[in-house]
Motif scaffolding. Structure first.
Motif, PDB file in Angstrom:
ATOM      1  N   PRO A  38      45.873  42.312  42.375  1.00 46.05           N
ATOM      2  CA  PRO A  38      45.443  40.992  42.835  1.00 46.05           C
ATOM      3  C   PRO A  38      46.526  40.334  43.674  1.00 46.05           C
ATOM      4  O   PRO A  38      47.715  40.612  43.506  1.00 46.05           O
ATOM      5  N   ALA A  93      40.178  31.303  35.106  1.00 46.60           N
ATOM      6  CA  ALA A  93      39.596  30.952  36.401  1.00 46.60           C
ATOM      7  C   ALA A  93      38.166  30.514  36.122  1.00 46.60           C
ATOM      8  O   ALA A  93      37.483  31.087  35.267  1.00 46.60           O
ATOM      9  N   GLU A 117      37.958  38.076  42.536  1.00 50.98           N
ATOM     10  CA  GLU A 117      39.404  38.002  42.706  1.00 50.98           C
ATOM     11  C   GLU A 117      39.814  38.933  43.850  1.00 50.98           C
ATOM     12  O   GLU A 117      39.312  40.055  43.951  1.00 50.98           O
ATOM     13  N   TRP A 118      40.741  38.481  44.710  1.00 52.87           N
ATOM     14  CA  TRP A 118      41.210  39.269  45.854  1.00 52.87           C
ATOM     15  C   TRP A 118      42.145  40.387  45.386  1.00 52.87           C
ATOM     16  O   TRP A 118      43.012  40.170  44.543  1.00 52.87           O
ATOM     17  N   TRP A 124      37.231  42.132  47.305  1.00 50.92           N
ATOM     18  CA  TRP A 124      36.988  41.050  46.358  1.00 50.92           C
ATOM     19  C   TRP A 124      36.307  41.693  45.162  1.00 50.92           C
ATOM     20  O   TRP A 124      35.220  42.257  45.299  1.00 50.92           O
ATOM     21  N   LYS A 127      34.792  39.405  38.780  1.00 52.70           N
ATOM     22  CA  LYS A 127      35.430  39.266  37.470  1.00 52.70           C
ATOM     23  C   LYS A 127      34.530  38.607  36.443  1.00 52.70           C
ATOM     24  O   LYS A 127      34.687  38.840  35.249  1.00 52.70           O
ATOM     25  N   CYS A 151      42.751  34.379  32.262  1.00 49.48           N
ATOM     26  CA  CYS A 151      43.845  34.883  33.087  1.00 49.48           C
ATOM     27  C   CYS A 151      44.788  35.722  32.228  1.00 49.48           C
ATOM     28  O   CYS A 151      44.953  35.439  31.042  1.00 49.48           O
ATOM     29  N   THR A 157      46.751  33.515  43.018  1.00 48.74           N
ATOM     30  CA  THR A 157      45.847  34.565  43.465  1.00 48.74           C
ATOM     31  C   THR A 157      44.638  33.927  44.151  1.00 48.74           C
ATOM     32  O   THR A 157      44.215  32.840  43.768  1.00 48.74           O
ATOM     33  N   TRP A 159      40.723  33.472  44.930  1.00 48.56           N
ATOM     34  CA  TRP A 159      39.448  33.608  44.216  1.00 48.56           C
ATOM     35  C   TRP A 159      38.317  33.087  45.091  1.00 48.56           C
ATOM     36  O   TRP A 159      38.521  32.196  45.918  1.00 48.56           O
ATOM     37  N   ASP A 182      43.054  29.406  46.360  1.00 45.09           N
ATOM     38  CA  ASP A 182      44.147  30.091  45.664  1.00 45.09           C
ATOM     39  C   ASP A 182      44.394  29.343  44.360  1.00 45.09           C
ATOM     40  O   ASP A 182      44.527  28.114  44.351  1.00 45.09           O
ATOM     41  N   ARG A 186      45.721  34.985  37.414  1.00 46.11           N
ATOM     42  CA  ARG A 186      45.584  36.383  37.839  1.00 46.11           C
ATOM     43  C   ARG A 186      45.021  37.186  36.686  1.00 46.11           C
ATOM     44  O   ARG A 186      45.407  37.017  35.541  1.00 46.11           O
TER      45      ARG A 186
END
Length: 188
Positions: A38, A93, A117-118, A124, A127, A151, A157, A159, A182, A186
């Protein structure tokens, strides 16, 4: 005359090769790329990134609504969503989804949202997704969907929160708009 090298010079040369790598012309083994992790999405990631489900399978663009065009007949609801953010209930998140009628006639829609999540492999990764809920238009804390994922640390990170609205009893457009932010969250 044969050149002589001190033991410390040889050790330094080996350490240098270990740190900086052996040139491809010298190495017999292929170099493996690092595992994707991530991170922060770079500018332009919208155009080239792929989407993956929780099992790592690529999600077709049509399933995200990114290639769908407005339908000739039907209505266009307004898909409401907030920026992905840290949940107020803990280190997670979170993202929410809701809808407004737009030019639709009916006052009920099935709504869900998913968090992505990147990852550094230009993807992507999904999650969390909310359950699908039948909602009246308007939003509000009791009239929205919630996707949330705990997390593993608080590293910053990127999203995305994607929302899907399906108006009950009407044909509607297939877009799934998203918001990106961001977040100090994570998941590995």
């Amino acid at each position: 005359m044969t050149p002589s090298y001190s033991r410390s010079a040889l050790v330094a040369a080996l350490v240098s090769l270990a740190v900086w790598g052996v040139p491809a012309s010298v190495s017999a083994a292929p170099v493996r790329s690092a595992e994707p992790v991530p991170g922060i999405a770079p500018p332009g990631a919208d155009e080239t990134a792929v989407y993956k489900d929780v099992d790592g399978r690529i999600i077709p663009q049509a399933d995200l609504g990114r290639t769908a065009t407005a339908q000739r007949f039907g209505c266009t609801p307004v898909s409401g969503r907030d920026n992905p953010h840290r949940s107020g209930t803990g280190v997670a998140a979170s993202g929410h989804g809701w809808w407004d009628k737009g030019n639709c006639d009916n006052n009920r829609a099935n709504v869900f949202n998913c968090l992505y999540e990147w990852y550094t492999d230009n993807s992507w990764v999904q999650k969390a997704c909310s359950p699908t809920k039948e909602l009246k238009p308007g939003g509000g804390s009791s009239n929205r969907t919630v996707a949330r994922h705990d997390c593993t640390d608080t590293e910053r990170t990127s999203w995305r929160n994607h929302v899907d609205v399906d108006v009950i009893g009407e044909i509607d457009t297939a877009e799934k708009p998203m918001n990106q932010a961001d977040v100090n969250c994570r998941v590995r």
